[in-house]
Design an enzyme around this catalytic site. Structure first.
Site, PDB file in Angstrom:
ATOM      1  N   ALA A  68       0.975  -1.171  -0.027  1.00  0.00           N
ATOM      2  CA  ALA A  68      -0.143   0.062  -0.032  1.00  0.00           C
ATOM      3  C   ALA A  68       0.649   1.249  -0.064  1.00  0.00           C
ATOM      4  O   ALA A  68       0.279   2.484   0.260  1.00  0.00           O
ATOM      5  CB  ALA A  68      -0.889   0.081   1.124  1.00  0.00           C
ATOM      6  N   TYR A 126       4.242 -13.249 -14.789  1.00  0.00           N
ATOM      7  CA  TYR A 126       3.211 -12.464 -13.931  1.00  0.00           C
ATOM      8  C   TYR A 126       1.915 -12.936 -14.674  1.00  0.00           C
ATOM      9  O   TYR A 126       0.980 -13.129 -13.270  1.00  0.00           O
ATOM     10  CB  TYR A 126       3.395 -11.043 -14.425  1.00  0.00           C
ATOM     11  CG  TYR A 126       2.409  -9.941 -14.033  1.00  0.00           C
ATOM     12  CD1 TYR A 126       2.532  -9.489 -12.941  1.00  0.00           C
ATOM     13  CD2 TYR A 126       1.357  -9.572 -14.842  1.00  0.00           C
ATOM     14  CE1 TYR A 126       1.760  -8.532 -12.304  1.00  0.00           C
ATOM     15  CE2 TYR A 126       0.383  -8.707 -14.363  1.00  0.00           C
ATOM     16  CZ  TYR A 126       0.455  -8.143 -12.936  1.00  0.00           C
ATOM     17  OH  TYR A 126      -0.241  -7.470 -12.476  1.00  0.00           O
ATOM     18  N   LYS A 149      -1.113 -14.454 -11.619  1.00  0.00           N
ATOM     19  CA  LYS A 149      -2.185 -13.874 -11.460  1.00  0.00           C
ATOM     20  C   LYS A 149      -3.226 -14.961 -11.636  1.00  0.00           C
ATOM     21  O   LYS A 149      -4.548 -15.133 -11.253  1.00  0.00           O
ATOM     22  CB  LYS A 149      -2.359 -12.616 -12.481  1.00  0.00           C
ATOM     23  CG  LYS A 149      -1.523 -11.425 -11.888  1.00  0.00           C
ATOM     24  CD  LYS A 149      -1.771 -11.208 -10.331  1.00  0.00           C
ATOM     25  CE  LYS A 149      -0.971 -10.017 -10.016  1.00  0.00           C
ATOM     26  NZ  LYS A 149      -1.239  -9.361  -8.617  1.00  0.00           N
TER      27      LYS A 149
END
Length: 246
Positions: free
Chosen positions: A13, A155, A159
């Site tokens: 974050a 990647y 995912k």
């Protein structure tokens, strides 16, 4: 969609989509745990942005690819705040390049952060949520997890793993009133896309029906909805946010 009194953990974050999510949840009243690995300055900026409008945020530095850290973070948050209501698995890394040029180290790095990190956080928070018979988990995936992307094989694979993980875990936890969903963003205007030139960005935008890149806030809005009572019958979904790209 007030989250007053809720405790939300957001990984990765310190910038980008994760920062946008943390800010949105804080605006709705949640106490937000800001997890980050290296970007101390960025994480502190996220906290400042939240505190500027009267929100509450707390920093937890650590690598979510390490199970021991996730175990510590989740236990410490529960000890300090008595509960965790929301978990957002956002932290992720990528590497653009030909598959044949990738190394075993690349595989380990990407899968450990993108997939194992989500596993680590979920595995440590699920028992607590089951005991309380409530909780919401949102995993940040990618459109490339749905269809795959040339030159982003690892990647895409990480995912894709998140998507399957989300659907399966949602079914397992639904009887305990815990909802698990994923969001698959398209091309979002974040630092992750700074590897592309202006011309490449322009070409990408021309392929998107809405003719622009998405904003982190637009992903955060959906996260907020999925964490709210307004979506209480939605679980096990991978929702695309891509401006019509795919």
């Amino acid at each position: 969609m007030s989250f007053g009194g809720k405790i939300a953990v957001v990984t990765g974050a310190s910038r980008g989509i994760g920062r946008s999510i943390a800010i949105e949840l804080a605006k709705e009243g949640a106490n937000v745990i800001i997890n980050y690995s290296k970007d101390q300055k960025g994480a502190e900026e996220t906290v400042k942005l939240i505190k500027d409008f009267g929100g509450r945020a707390f920093l937890y530095k650590g690598d979510i690819s390490e199970y021991s850290f996730c175990n510590f973070m989740i236990k410490d948050v529960i000890e300090k705040f008595s509960k965790i209501d929301i978990l957002i698995n956002n932290a992720g890394i990528s590497k653009v390049g030909l598959f044949m040029d990738l190394t075993e180290e690349d595989f380990d790095n990407i899968m450990n952060v993108n997939f194992k990190g989500a596993f680590n956080c979920c595995h440590n928070v699920v028992r607590h949520m089951i005991e309380r018979k409530q909780g919401v988990i949102v995993n940040i995936s990618s459109i490339w997890g749905n269809v795959g992307a040339s030159c982003e094989v690892l990647y895409s694979a990480s995912k894709g793993a998140i998507n399957g993980f989300t659907r399966a875990l949602a079914k397992e936890l639904a009887p305990s009133n815990i909802r698990v969903n994923a969001i698959a963003p398209g091309v979002i205007d974040t630092d992750m896309n700074k590897c592309f030139s202006e011309e490449e960005i322009k070409n990408l935008e021309e392929e998107i029906p809405m003719m622009r890149m998405g904003k982190g806030e637009e992903v955060a809005d959906l996260v907020s909805y999925l964490c709210s009572e307004k979506s209480k019958y939605i679980t096990g979904q991978v929702i695309t946010v891509d401006g019509g790209f795919l």
